[in-house]
Design an enzyme around this catalytic site. Structure first.
Site, mmCIF file in Angstrom:
data_model
loop_
_atom_site.group_PDB
_atom_site.id
_atom_site.type_symbol
_atom_site.label_atom_id
_atom_site.label_comp_id
_atom_site.label_asym_id
_atom_site.label_seq_id
_atom_site.Cartn_x
_atom_site.Cartn_y
_atom_site.Cartn_z
ATOM 1 N N CYS A 151 0.379 -10.257 4.284
ATOM 2 C CA CYS A 151 0.043 -10.254 2.858
ATOM 3 C C CYS A 151 1.301 -10.209 1.998
ATOM 4 O O CYS A 151 1.311 -10.727 0.877
ATOM 5 C CB CYS A 151 -0.882 -9.087 2.531
ATOM 6 S SG CYS A 151 -0.236 -7.466 3.015
ATOM 7 N N HIS A 206 -1.145 -2.808 1.259
ATOM 8 C CA HIS A 206 -1.537 -4.204 1.126
ATOM 9 C C HIS A 206 -0.927 -4.785 -0.143
ATOM 10 O O HIS A 206 -0.793 -4.085 -1.155
ATOM 11 C CB HIS A 206 -3.064 -4.298 1.074
ATOM 12 C CG HIS A 206 -3.602 -5.686 0.992
ATOM 13 N ND1 HIS A 206 -3.370 -6.641 1.965
ATOM 14 C CD2 HIS A 206 -4.363 -6.297 0.043
ATOM 15 C CE1 HIS A 206 -3.970 -7.773 1.623
ATOM 16 N NE2 HIS A 206 -4.573 -7.587 0.458
#
Length: 475
Positions: free
Chosen positions: A124, A426
């Site tokens: 990510c 994330h």
């Protein structure tokens, strides 16, 4: 690296029924049931998490090529599960009036042309940076207009799923794979694009990012821009430097050289700082000019307890506070004594930064991670930032030589880190495209609004120099 254990360790068949059910990306550790960084044992086919014996990118194989066959089998399992899931979601979307294909904008129906990026295993950090760069128009258009370069021919043409040492390091081009990825992101495909070929090149030329651990998005961005810059300097895979320069369409007066000749990277992101140091004993002044591609800003300590925009304990931290902290005069501590050439010894001194030249795209990195005795903690403070009209004039060395509009910047993209630590959490990104804001969360792309964007706890901000006059308020 070459793993010395393959001959004695690889014992399972490529299509072994011992593999767990479901797609490999959904597998969980057989011991703790965690799904973070899973790996499969090639001896007994058990799934575990964490570090493994050779915690690196393995480039060799067994004599029978079993590792390659296992990889291809796992990829087929993943693709099959992904295709099934895609068909299921498509049927649901067909019955929804608010599906992602068609959107109502000002009374007319328009197509959602943004494409997501598949997460290849804690990638990510890479996806957020790629989506942000793809929405910086001048930078993105330069690469998309480059001539395509065919890296492979014959039987292997077009097959870029897995790679082995036999390809050789000379056959990889970061510029070419970056170009292909940018071209794929705004073609209107409803299927997320898999940047596996680009990720392979990253593994090849950036050893720090090998493996499937979470990485720092800012660190990746710097490595990416530096390597793109170096490759563009000498041409890539048969494309001459003259062709690259023709496609740049950038005047020499706008170029900022970093590590050699200028490229589109330095022409767009490159600025110049003046570092001014004054000896507190004799008053000697030392000046040095340093090129930069981004500015890393500290979040002032007095704001570090304010974590949300609506929290009432104390004043709100703004981007101006961070910029002021960066450019304010500061006295260097005992560990940073300045070697004064007049005093001929290290002395106490003050330091101040001025911006001598602003870039076309101003990249601001908020330093949210800092080291304590044993851990790298995150500063979770909310920092207020403007969507339009960031005025940089007061930070310039010679503001009187700048026009009224040349110092104003409008926000193009924001990278956000969700979670508590740099090695976990994330990354997602917000970016503006043709007047609309999108939220990029790996393979998922959704329309959003400005109110949502300004509430984000920004980690990296991309501001684009304003070209035309506007009545927007300044910061």
């Amino acid at each position: 690296m070459e793993c010395p254990h393959l001959g004695s360790s690889v014992c399972i068949a490529p299509d072994s029924a011992k593999f767990p059910q479901g797609s490999p990306s959904s597998w969980c550790c057989s011991v703790c049931r965690s799904n973070k960084s899973p790996w499969v044992c090639l001896t007994c086919s058990s799934v575990h998490c964490g570090s493994y014996r050779c915690d690196d990118f393995v480039v060799n194989d067994t004599k029978l090529g079993l590792v390659q066959k296992v990889r291809e089998h796992l990829q087929n399992l993943e693709n099959s599960a992904f295709t099934s899931d895609r068909h299921r979601k498509r049927k649901l979307l067909e019955n929804s009036s608010l599906n992602s294909k068609l959107l109502k904008v000002n009374g007319s129906t328009t197509a959602l042309c943004a494409t997501g990026l598949r997460n290849l295993g804690n990638t990510c950090f890479m996806n957020a940076i790629l989506q942000s760069l793809s929405n910086i128009k001048q930078f993105c258009c330069y690469f998309k207009e480059l001539p395509a370069v065919e890296l492979r021919n014959g039987k292997t043409a077009g097959r870029r799923t897995y790679h082995t040492r036999s390809q050789g390091d000379n056959n990889v081009s970061l510029v070419e794979e970056f170009r292909k990825t940018l071209c794929a992101l705004w073609q209107g495909s409803q299927t997320a694009f898999s940047p596996e070929s680009l990720f392979y090149v990253v593994w090849k030329i950036m050893p720090n990012f090998r493996g499937y651990q979470q990485q720092d998005a800012h660190e990746f961005m710097r490595y990416l821009l530096d390597h793109l810059h170096l490759e563009l300097q000498g041409g890539f895979n048969g494309v001459s430097r003259s062709i690259l320069q023709e496609n740049a369409s950038l005047s020499a007066s706008n170029k900022c050289c970093i590590n050699g000749a200028s490229t589109v990277v330095t022409a767009i992101f490159g600025g110049i700082l003046q570092n001014e140091v004054n000896c507190l004993i004799c008053g000697t002044e030392s000046r040095k000019f340093d090129p930069f591609l981004d500015l890393s800003l500290d979040i002032p300590s007095q704001f570090r307890n304010k974590r949300t925009k609506n929290q009432e304990n104390g004043p709100m931290c703004t981007l101006r506070d961070c910029l002021r902290s960066f450019t304010d005069l500061e006295e260097l501590d005992e560990t940073e004594l300045y070697m004064c050439h007049k005093c001929k010894k290290k002395q106490k001194s003050t330091k101040k930064f001025w911006i001598q030249k602003l870039p076309k795209v101003l990249c601001l990195h908020l330093k949210r991670f800092h080291w304590t005795a044993y851990l790298r903690n995150k500063v979770d403070t909310y920092v207020e930032f403007p969507l339009r009209g960031l005025d940089m004039k007061c930070y310039l060395l010679e503001p009187e030589n700048s026009g009224p509009e040349s110092c104003l910047y409008d926000l193009a993209a924001v990278v956000v880190h969700h979670g508590s630590g740099v090695g976990s959490g994330h990354y997602t990104a917000y970016a503006a495209h043709e007047g609309r804001w999108f939220h990029f969360n790996d393979s998922t792309v959704t329309l959003t609004d400005e109110e949502t964007v300004v509430k984000a706890k920004a980690y990296i901000l991309f501001y684009v120099e304003r070209q035309a006059k506007s009545g927007s308020d300044k910061l």
